[in-house]
Design a protein around this motif. Sequence first.
Motif, PDB file in Angstrom:
ATOM      1  N   GLN A  24       0.841  -1.195   0.000  1.00 23.83           N
ATOM      2  CA  GLN A  24       0.000   0.000   0.000  1.00 23.83           C
ATOM      3  C   GLN A  24       0.874   1.242   0.000  1.00 23.83           C
ATOM      4  N   TYR A  58       0.870   5.379   1.067  1.00 17.84           N
ATOM      5  CA  TYR A  58       0.233   6.386   1.903  1.00 17.84           C
ATOM      6  C   TYR A  58       0.902   7.734   1.682  1.00 17.84           C
ATOM      7  N   GLN A  79       1.524  11.617   3.619  1.00 15.27           N
ATOM      8  CA  GLN A  79       1.485  12.320   4.886  1.00 15.27           C
ATOM      9  C   GLN A  79       1.828  13.779   4.654  1.00 15.27           C
ATOM     10  N   GLY A  96      -1.269  12.850  10.323  1.00 20.69           N
ATOM     11  CA  GLY A  96      -1.291  11.406  10.158  1.00 20.69           C
ATOM     12  C   GLY A  96      -1.241  11.018   8.685  1.00 20.69           C
ATOM     13  N   LEU A  97      -1.106   9.736   8.434  1.00 17.60           N
ATOM     14  CA  LEU A  97      -1.020   9.246   7.057  1.00 17.60           C
ATOM     15  C   LEU A  97      -2.401   8.991   6.483  1.00 17.60           C
ATOM     16  N   HIS A 137      -4.329   6.860   3.301  1.00 12.84           N
ATOM     17  CA  HIS A 137      -4.170   5.791   2.323  1.00 12.84           C
ATOM     18  C   HIS A 137      -4.432   6.299   0.910  1.00 12.84           C
ATOM     19  N   PHE A 188       4.788   7.100   1.682  1.00 17.37           N
ATOM     20  CA  PHE A 188       5.295   5.887   2.313  1.00 17.37           C
ATOM     21  C   PHE A 188       4.677   4.659   1.660  1.00 17.37           C
ATOM     22  N   THR A 194       3.808  -2.895   8.088  1.00 21.13           N
ATOM     23  CA  THR A 194       5.127  -2.282   8.287  1.00 21.13           C
ATOM     24  C   THR A 194       5.370  -1.240   7.223  1.00 21.13           C
ATOM     25  N   PHE A 195       5.865  -0.079   7.655  1.00 15.83           N
ATOM     26  CA  PHE A 195       6.101   1.039   6.755  1.00 15.83           C
ATOM     27  C   PHE A 195       7.570   1.222   6.434  1.00 15.83           C
ATOM     28  N   GLY A 196       7.808   1.858   5.300  1.00 16.83           N
ATOM     29  CA  GLY A 196       9.151   2.228   4.910  1.00 16.83           C
ATOM     30  C   GLY A 196       9.538   3.577   5.481  1.00 16.83           C
ATOM     31  N   THR A 197      10.661   4.076   4.995  1.00 18.40           N
ATOM     32  CA  THR A 197      11.226   5.311   5.542  1.00 18.40           C
ATOM     33  C   THR A 197      10.684   6.558   4.852  1.00 18.40           C
TER      34      THR A 197
END
Lengths: 114, 113
Positions: free
Chosen positions: A33, A35, A37, A42-43, A45, A88, A103-106
């Motif tokens: 997915q 996202y 920000q 907040g993030l 979708h 993200f 789990t999210f990336g950087t």
Amino acid sequence: SQQGEEDPQALSIQEGENATMNCSYKTSINNLQWYRQNSGRGLVHLILIRSNEREKHSGRLRVTLDTSKKSSSLLITASRAADTASYFCATVDVLSGGYQKVTFGTGTKLQVIP
Amino acid sequence: DVKVTQSSRYLVKRTGEKVFLECVQDMDHENMFWYRQDPGLGLRLIYFSYDVKMKEKGDIPEGYSVSREKKERFSLILESASTNQTSMYLCASRLIGLHFEQFFGPGTRLTVL
């Protein structure tokens, strides 16, 4: 550990240009997915692509997924100043016991200059 | 619309204090998550809960605990706040199932002095 790593970390483009962001991940996934920000928020979708899909579109967004390379890309076409934000990728893993861990990336910080 | 709210937007605490961060969602979501976000590190998962009274450690649970006594509420507890816990804390919720998105709260920026 970080599941996803976005590339580049930061991107600055002129309004009207296309923006491409990449995400690499380490383990097998069920879906990926993207996202967005806005600063200090907040993030939100944007789009989801399943592991059996290769490409997906939503408005000015185009997402590709290459499970053999464990990578995905997000393309924003005809960018606008309002697209300025951090983006993200996130992966959904099913753990033993059936728990779903997200789990999210950087992240990639995109700046669109008017 | 799904709404995820967090108890505070900004919080300043002293080292050693016990800190409670509250998160409430109004859409009957089974899964809830706590992340912290730091520059250059992205979002890191602290704890998540897949149902009431259930919890699982994320990637960085040390120094934190959680509580989920009711489905709509997921609390993050810093037992003894330290300066390295200064961060943005984000709560999220989602339906159980593989293809559902997460809904995020606005975040709590915590500063520990």
